[in-house]
Design a protein around this motif. Sequence first.
Motif, PDB file in Angstrom:
ATOM      1  N   ILE A  14      -8.148   3.338   5.938  1.00 47.08           N
ATOM      2  CA  ILE A  14      -8.260   2.166   5.074  1.00 47.08           C
ATOM      3  C   ILE A  14      -9.186   1.134   5.700  1.00 47.08           C
ATOM      4  N   ASP A  15     -10.070   0.544   4.895  1.00 50.02           N
ATOM      5  CA  ASP A  15     -10.967  -0.488   5.431  1.00 50.02           C
ATOM      6  C   ASP A  15     -10.197  -1.786   5.642  1.00 50.02           C
ATOM      7  N   SER A  16     -10.762  -2.684   6.417  1.00 50.13           N
ATOM      8  CA  SER A  16     -10.053  -3.891   6.839  1.00 50.13           C
ATOM      9  C   SER A  16      -9.704  -4.823   5.678  1.00 50.13           C
ATOM     10  N   ILE A  17     -10.537  -4.900   4.671  1.00 47.48           N
ATOM     11  CA  ILE A  17     -10.251  -5.763   3.525  1.00 47.48           C
ATOM     12  C   ILE A  17      -9.045  -5.240   2.754  1.00 47.48           C
ATOM     13  N   GLU A  18      -9.028  -3.950   2.509  1.00 51.48           N
ATOM     14  CA  GLU A  18      -7.898  -3.342   1.803  1.00 51.48           C
ATOM     15  C   GLU A  18      -6.618  -3.459   2.633  1.00 51.48           C
ATOM     16  N   LEU A  19      -6.725  -3.288   3.937  1.00 50.11           N
ATOM     17  CA  LEU A  19      -5.562  -3.421   4.817  1.00 50.11           C
ATOM     18  C   LEU A  19      -5.028  -4.854   4.767  1.00 50.11           C
ATOM     19  N   GLY A  20      -5.916  -5.820   4.748  1.00 51.32           N
ATOM     20  CA  GLY A  20      -5.500  -7.217   4.620  1.00 51.32           C
ATOM     21  C   GLY A  20      -4.721  -7.458   3.342  1.00 51.32           C
ATOM     22  N   GLN A  21      -5.186  -6.891   2.246  1.00 54.86           N
ATOM     23  CA  GLN A  21      -4.478  -7.021   0.971  1.00 54.86           C
ATOM     24  C   GLN A  21      -3.095  -6.380   1.033  1.00 54.86           C
TER      25      GLN A  21
ATOM     26  N   GLY B 131       0.807  -1.221   0.000  1.00 53.85           N
ATOM     27  CA  GLY B 131       0.000   0.000   0.000  1.00 53.85           C
ATOM     28  C   GLY B 131       0.832   1.259   0.000  1.00 53.85           C
ATOM     29  N   LYS B 132       1.935   1.226  -0.723  1.00 55.53           N
ATOM     30  CA  LYS B 132       2.821   2.397  -0.838  1.00 55.53           C
ATOM     31  C   LYS B 132       3.262   2.913   0.522  1.00 55.53           C
ATOM     32  N   GLY B 133       3.640   1.980   1.392  1.00 49.95           N
ATOM     33  CA  GLY B 133       4.186   2.370   2.687  1.00 49.95           C
ATOM     34  C   GLY B 133       3.203   2.346   3.840  1.00 49.95           C
ATOM     35  N   VAL B 134       1.987   1.929   3.607  1.00 50.65           N
ATOM     36  CA  VAL B 134       1.011   1.834   4.702  1.00 50.65           C
ATOM     37  C   VAL B 134       1.408   0.698   5.643  1.00 50.65           C
ATOM     38  N   VAL B 135       1.873  -0.418   5.056  1.00 52.14           N
ATOM     39  CA  VAL B 135       2.252  -1.605   5.827  1.00 52.14           C
ATOM     40  C   VAL B 135       3.682  -1.973   5.486  1.00 52.14           C
ATOM     41  N   LYS B 136       4.442  -2.356   6.504  1.00 54.19           N
ATOM     42  CA  LYS B 136       5.798  -2.834   6.303  1.00 54.19           C
ATOM     43  C   LYS B 136       5.944  -4.152   7.057  1.00 54.19           C
ATOM     44  N   VAL B 137       6.447  -5.177   6.370  1.00 52.46           N
ATOM     45  CA  VAL B 137       6.749  -6.460   7.000  1.00 52.46           C
ATOM     46  C   VAL B 137       8.261  -6.599   7.022  1.00 52.46           C
ATOM     47  N   ILE B 138       8.802  -6.884   8.195  1.00 49.24           N
ATOM     48  CA  ILE B 138      10.234  -7.099   8.360  1.00 49.24           C
ATOM     49  C   ILE B 138      10.435  -8.588   8.635  1.00 49.24           C
ATOM     50  N   MET B 139      11.355  -9.199   7.873  1.00 54.88           N
ATOM     51  CA  MET B 139      11.543 -10.637   7.890  1.00 54.88           C
ATOM     52  C   MET B 139      13.034 -10.939   7.899  1.00 54.88           C
ATOM     53  N   ASN B 140      13.413 -12.092   8.433  1.00 57.58           N
ATOM     54  CA  ASN B 140      14.818 -12.473   8.358  1.00 57.58           C
ATOM     55  C   ASN B 140      15.061 -13.358   7.143  1.00 57.58           C
ATOM     56  N   GLY B 141      16.307 -13.773   6.962  1.00 55.32           N
ATOM     57  CA  GLY B 141      16.672 -14.586   5.811  1.00 55.32           C
ATOM     58  C   GLY B 141      16.136 -15.998   5.869  1.00 55.32           C
ATOM     59  N   GLN B 142      15.616 -16.407   7.013  1.00 57.53           N
ATOM     60  CA  GLN B 142      14.962 -17.703   7.141  1.00 57.53           C
ATOM     61  C   GLN B 142      13.458 -17.577   6.903  1.00 57.53           C
ATOM     62  N   GLN B 143      13.045 -16.406   6.494  1.00 60.59           N
ATOM     63  CA  GLN B 143      11.663 -16.062   6.171  1.00 60.59           C
ATOM     64  C   GLN B 143      10.728 -16.131   7.369  1.00 60.59           C
ATOM     65  N   ASN B 144      11.274 -15.800   8.530  1.00 55.45           N
ATOM     66  CA  ASN B 144      10.456 -15.637   9.726  1.00 55.45           C
ATOM     67  C   ASN B 144      10.119 -14.164   9.862  1.00 55.45           C
ATOM     68  N   ILE B 145       8.856 -13.854  10.121  1.00 56.25           N
ATOM     69  CA  ILE B 145       8.440 -12.465  10.292  1.00 56.25           C
ATOM     70  C   ILE B 145       8.943 -11.979  11.639  1.00 56.25           C
ATOM     71  N   LEU B 146       9.640 -10.854  11.609  1.00 50.77           N
ATOM     72  CA  LEU B 146      10.166 -10.241  12.823  1.00 50.77           C
ATOM     73  C   LEU B 146       9.263  -9.126  13.326  1.00 50.77           C
ATOM     74  N   ALA B 147       8.594  -8.430  12.394  1.00 52.89           N
ATOM     75  CA  ALA B 147       7.720  -7.329  12.790  1.00 52.89           C
ATOM     76  C   ALA B 147       6.786  -6.968  11.640  1.00 52.89           C
ATOM     77  N   VAL B 148       5.646  -6.428  12.011  1.00 52.67           N
ATOM     78  CA  VAL B 148       4.706  -5.836  11.054  1.00 52.67           C
ATOM     79  C   VAL B 148       4.437  -4.434  11.569  1.00 52.67           C
ATOM     80  N   ARG B 149       4.658  -3.451  10.715  1.00 49.23           N
ATOM     81  CA  ARG B 149       4.490  -2.054  11.119  1.00 49.23           C
ATOM     82  C   ARG B 149       3.465  -1.388  10.214  1.00 49.23           C
ATOM     83  N   PHE B 150       2.719  -0.462  10.810  1.00 48.15           N
ATOM     84  CA  PHE B 150       1.698   0.285  10.080  1.00 48.15           C
ATOM     85  C   PHE B 150       2.001   1.768  10.181  1.00 48.15           C
ATOM     86  N   ASN B 151       1.769   2.494   9.101  1.00 47.44           N
ATOM     87  CA  ASN B 151       1.918   3.944   9.118  1.00 47.44           C
ATOM     88  C   ASN B 151       0.679   4.513   9.804  1.00 47.44           C
TER      89      ASN B 151
END
Length: 99
Positions: free
Chosen positions: A56-63, A29-49
């Motif tokens: 944003i509605d919940s369906i669009e946020l999910g996408q 979403g052009k910077g609305v959501v950021k997922v930070i992951m390691n090289g083993q593809q484990n999610i370390l963090a999810v950040r929202f602007n």
Amino acid sequence: MLGNMSKIIGQMQGLQETLKSLTVEGNGGKGVVKVIMNGQQNILAVRFNPDLVGQIDSIELGQMIIEAYNAAQSNSKEKAKEEVSKITGLNLSNLPGLF
């Protein structure tokens, strides 16, 4: 032969540690959501602007979360491929589906 195998096992263990400490990110979403992951593809963090997420509605946020996750996963796979290439000396870019 066994000495070589021991060396390869050591290199692969080192690779696992390198991938664990490596971090990548993906945006949705052009910077609305950021997922930070390691090289083993484990999610370390999810950040929202916070300035944008409330609009944003919940369906669009999910996408956007899916988009950010997929981008982070792609970046993680690319970095992992680079690290394996460094260790093995092989060009893995011509082997689709390996990572």
